[in-house]
Structure formats: structure tokens, C-alpha cells
Design an enzyme around this catalytic site. Structure first.
Site, PDB file in Angstrom:
ATOM      1  N   SER A   1       3.481  -2.144  10.382  1.00 36.45           N
ATOM      2  CA  SER A   1       4.932  -2.165  10.631  1.00 36.45           C
ATOM      3  C   SER A   1       5.576  -3.497  10.247  1.00 36.45           C
ATOM      4  O   SER A   1       6.470  -3.993  10.932  1.00 36.45           O
ATOM      5  CB  SER A   1       5.232  -1.820  12.097  1.00 36.45           C
TER       6      SER A   1
ATOM      7  N   GLU B   1      -6.722   4.524   7.702  1.00 35.09           N
ATOM      8  CA  GLU B   1      -6.623   5.980   7.460  1.00 35.09           C
ATOM      9  C   GLU B   1      -7.915   6.528   6.860  1.00 35.09           C
ATOM     10  O   GLU B   1      -8.275   7.675   7.109  1.00 35.09           O
ATOM     11  CB  GLU B   1      -5.394   6.264   6.580  1.00 35.09           C
TER      12      GLU B   1
ATOM     13  N   GLU C   1      -5.303  -5.028  10.399  1.00 37.47           N
ATOM     14  CA  GLU C   1      -4.272  -4.010  10.634  1.00 37.47           C
ATOM     15  C   GLU C   1      -4.593  -3.280  11.936  1.00 37.47           C
ATOM     16  O   GLU C   1      -5.403  -2.345  11.941  1.00 37.47           O
ATOM     17  CB  GLU C   1      -4.251  -2.997   9.492  1.00 37.47           C
TER      18      GLU C   1
ATOM     19  N   HIS D   1      -9.610   1.092   4.871  1.00 32.53           N
ATOM     20  CA  HIS D   1      -8.286   1.215   5.489  1.00 32.53           C
ATOM     21  C   HIS D   1      -8.387   2.109   6.713  1.00 32.53           C
ATOM     22  O   HIS D   1      -9.175   3.055   6.752  1.00 32.53           O
ATOM     23  CB  HIS D   1      -7.284   1.788   4.476  1.00 32.53           C
TER      24      HIS D   1
ATOM     25  N   GLY E   1       2.909  -0.911   4.290  1.00 33.07           N
ATOM     26  CA  GLY E   1       2.991   0.492   3.920  1.00 33.07           C
ATOM     27  C   GLY E   1       4.446   0.904   3.714  1.00 33.07           C
ATOM     28  O   GLY E   1       5.044   0.650   2.664  1.00 33.07           O
TER      29      GLY E   1
ATOM     30  N   ASN F   1       0.870  -1.176   0.000  1.00 33.49           N
ATOM     31  CA  ASN F   1       0.000   0.000   0.000  1.00 33.49           C
ATOM     32  C   ASN F   1       0.908   1.228   0.000  1.00 33.49           C
ATOM     33  O   ASN F   1       1.522   1.546   1.024  1.00 33.49           O
ATOM     34  CB  ASN F   1      -0.900  -0.026   1.249  1.00 33.49           C
ATOM     35  N   TRP F   2       0.970   1.874  -1.140  1.00 32.60           N
ATOM     36  CA  TRP F   2       1.901   3.005  -1.270  1.00 32.60           C
ATOM     37  C   TRP F   2       1.355   4.303  -0.678  1.00 32.60           C
ATOM     38  O   TRP F   2       2.053   5.314  -0.675  1.00 32.60           O
ATOM     39  CB  TRP F   2       2.264   3.208  -2.748  1.00 32.60           C
ATOM     40  N   LYS F   3       0.120   4.288  -0.236  1.00 33.21           N
ATOM     41  CA  LYS F   3      -0.482   5.487   0.376  1.00 33.21           C
ATOM     42  C   LYS F   3      -0.232   6.705  -0.523  1.00 33.21           C
ATOM     43  O   LYS F   3      -0.289   6.576  -1.747  1.00 33.21           O
ATOM     44  CB  LYS F   3       0.035   5.654   1.799  1.00 33.21           C
TER      45      LYS F   3
ATOM     46  N   GLY G   1       2.525   2.213  10.939  1.00 33.18           N
ATOM     47  CA  GLY G   1       3.488   3.306  10.839  1.00 33.18           C
ATOM     48  C   GLY G   1       4.163   3.654  12.157  1.00 33.18           C
ATOM     49  O   GLY G   1       4.800   4.693  12.282  1.00 33.18           O
TER      50      GLY G   1
HETATM   51  P1  13P Z   1       3.033   0.427   7.696  1.00 35.33           P
HETATM   52  O1  13P Z   1       3.565  -0.836   7.086  1.00 35.33           O
HETATM   53  O2  13P Z   1       3.762   1.664   7.255  1.00 35.33           O
HETATM   54  O3  13P Z   1       2.904   0.296   9.194  1.00 35.33           O
HETATM   55  O4  13P Z   1       1.538   0.623   7.135  1.00 35.33           O
HETATM   56  C1  13P Z   1       0.651  -0.437   7.221  1.00 35.33           C
HETATM   57  C2  13P Z   1      -0.543  -0.115   6.421  1.00 35.33           C
HETATM   58  O5  13P Z   1      -1.318   0.754   6.761  1.00 35.33           O
HETATM   59  C3  13P Z   1      -0.748  -0.874   5.177  1.00 35.33           C
HETATM   60  O6  13P Z   1      -2.022  -0.660   4.674  1.00 35.33           O
END
Ligand code: 13P
Length: 250
Positions: free
Chosen positions: A211, A98, A167, A96, A232, A9-11, A173
Site C-alpha cells: 500500500s 501472492e 512486504e 512474492h 502494486g 509490480n504490475w501483477k 492491497g
Molecule cells: P500494493 O502496492 O497494491 O499494496 O501491492 C504491493 C505488492 O504486492 C507489490 O509487490
């Protein structure tokens, strides 16, 4: 045999040029592994580039990070499922953390999006997970079950199409990861939820996210109920992502 899924997931990173360069570099470091697929969730503007770059590699898929619940209309700024599909998406993230906690998406909106994704013929990757205070209050499974509740009323066939990502919000993160046994407990409960609705246990894919790094991916994916990862930060470096996606599982 069911394929493991390693999903990036490149956000809000990597526009079309960056995405193309990423995939060129990734292909230098990654040799396909027979038991798994590698999925990419780029920003909407980079979807077509990613879909084109992975063409001919059936073990790779592109997906949208978010879609709207209606196929078209006066909804400025939104991305519909048919448009995502036209750009090359085969899947879409829904719910998600976020989207839920930064953008305030409700369970009802999440449920509507899952249905729109299914109707459009894409694979919904439904994300669920508890906040820290919910975990500390012992409410993890109740939160996850409430979030899964948006799937109530779907047919067994539709439920069988859905991929779930667990998640925990406190692990995203932050550098904090659920222990493999914590993740395994929640994954087992998610699988049971689907089995109770009539879906075959091995038809449900449940990914872990939060993470994930080269150092912890093996212990997570070695858990029997963990069918892959949604990553992420560590998916933004082509070499690191290739290392994660190539990990040996016992
Ligand atoms: P991180 O791997 O940066 O913790 O993010 C996880 C995430 O939200 C994947 O969708």
C-alpha cells in the site's frame, strides 16, 4: 553511491499494448532522478515490450514477476530464467506473497528459484513478509528470518546480488501500511541477517512494499534502512507512479 530502487509490480495487469502506452505516458511525467532506478515487473507476455520501451534509459530495468526453477523441459506454462532474460529481463521477483499464499509456493521452491535466477545472471528480488496473525502473535522477525533461510548456503558474492523486499502480507492491497518505524525495525533485522553472513551493510538493498502511495512514500523511504519501494496498485497509473518515483527524500 547506492541507488534507491523504485519498483513497479504490475501483477496481472497491462498486456503488451497497455504496457507500451503506460511507458509512453510515464515518460511524459517522469524525469530521471540521479539517486535512483525505476524497475518494472510486467506480466511475462509484456516483458519484451517493456524492455524495448525502456532501452537507452540505464536507470530503468525490466524484470519477471515469477520464474521457474529449471531452465527448460517438460513444464507446461512455466517461464524459465533464460527465456525471461532473452525477453529483456534483468531481474526477477521471487517469493512474492501472492506466489506463496495464493499459489502455495513453499520456501523450498522459493530457494530453488533464487538459485536459478542467480545462475542465469539476473538479480533476484526476494520478497518476504508476515501475515497478520503472525504479526499479532509477535512472530514477524521469526517469519522473515525463516523466509531468508532459503538463502543459507549461498556464497557471500551471491548474497550480495540479492535485493530483498519486505512486504507485510496484511499491508498488500489493503490500504494499511506498516508505519515507517515498524518497517525500519524489520529492515534493520534483514540487513543484520546479511551482515552476519559477511555481506557489507551498504551492499544490501531492502525495499518496502504494501500500500505504498504518493502520500506515504516519502516517510517510508526516508528511513535509513529503506532503500526503495515495491509498489502494486499505485504503479498502474503512469502519473501516480511518476509522482512516487520522483519523491524528494530529505
Ligand atoms: P500494493 O502496492 O497494491 O499494496 O501491492 C504491493 C505488492 O504486492 C507489490 O509487490
Amino acid at each position: 553511491m547506492k541507488q534507491l530502487i523504485f519498483a513497479a509490480n504490475w501483477k496481472l495487469h497491462l498486456g503488451p499494448d497497455g504496457a507500451r502506452q503506460f511507458l509512453e505516458a510515464f515518460s511524459q511525467h517522469y524525469d530521471s532522478v540521479a539517486d535512483r532506478e525505476v524497475w518494472f515487473f510486467p506480466a511475462a507476455v509484456s516483458l519484451r515490450t517493456v524492455a524495448q520501451s525502456i532501452q537507452g534509459h540505464d536507470y530503468m530495468k525490466a524484470g519477471a514477476q515469477n520464474v521457474f526453477g529449471e531452465p527448460k523441459g517438460a513444464f507446461t506454462g512455466e517461464l524459465s530464467v533464460p527465456m525471461a532474460q532473452e525477453a529483456g529481463a534483468q531481474a526477477a521477483l521471487v517469493g512474492h506473497s501472492e506466489r506463496r499464499h495464493v499459489f502455495g509456493e513453499t520456501d523450498a521452491e522459493t530457494g530453488k528459484k533464487v538459485r536459478a535466477v542467480l545462475e542465469g545472471g539476473l538479480v533476484p528480488l526476494l520478497c518476504v513478509g508476515e501475515k497478520l496473525e503472525e504479526r499479532e502473535a509477535g512472530g514477524t522477525l521469526a517469519v522473515v528470518q525463516r523466509q531468508l533461510g532459503v538463502l543459507d548456503g549461498l556464497s557471500v558474492t551471491d548474497l550480495g546480488q540479492i535485493v530483498v523486499a519486505y512486504e507485510p502480507v496484511w499491508a498488500i492491497g489493503t490500504g494499511k501500511t506498516a508505519t515507517p518505524s515498524d518497517a525500519a525495525e524489520v529492515h534493520a533485522a534483514i540487513r543484520k541477517w546479511f551482515v552476519d553472513k559477511g555481506v557489507a551493510a551498504d551492499e544490501v538493498s531492502i525495499l518496502y512494499g504494501g500500500s505504498v502511495k504518493p502520500t506515504n512514500v516519502a516517510s517510508l523511504v526516508s528511513e535509513p534502512d529503506v532503500d526503495g519501494v515495491l509498489v502494486g496498485g499505485a504503479s498502474l497509473d503512469p502519473e501516480m507512479w511518476a509522482t512516487i518515483a520522483s519523491v524528494d527524500i530529505d
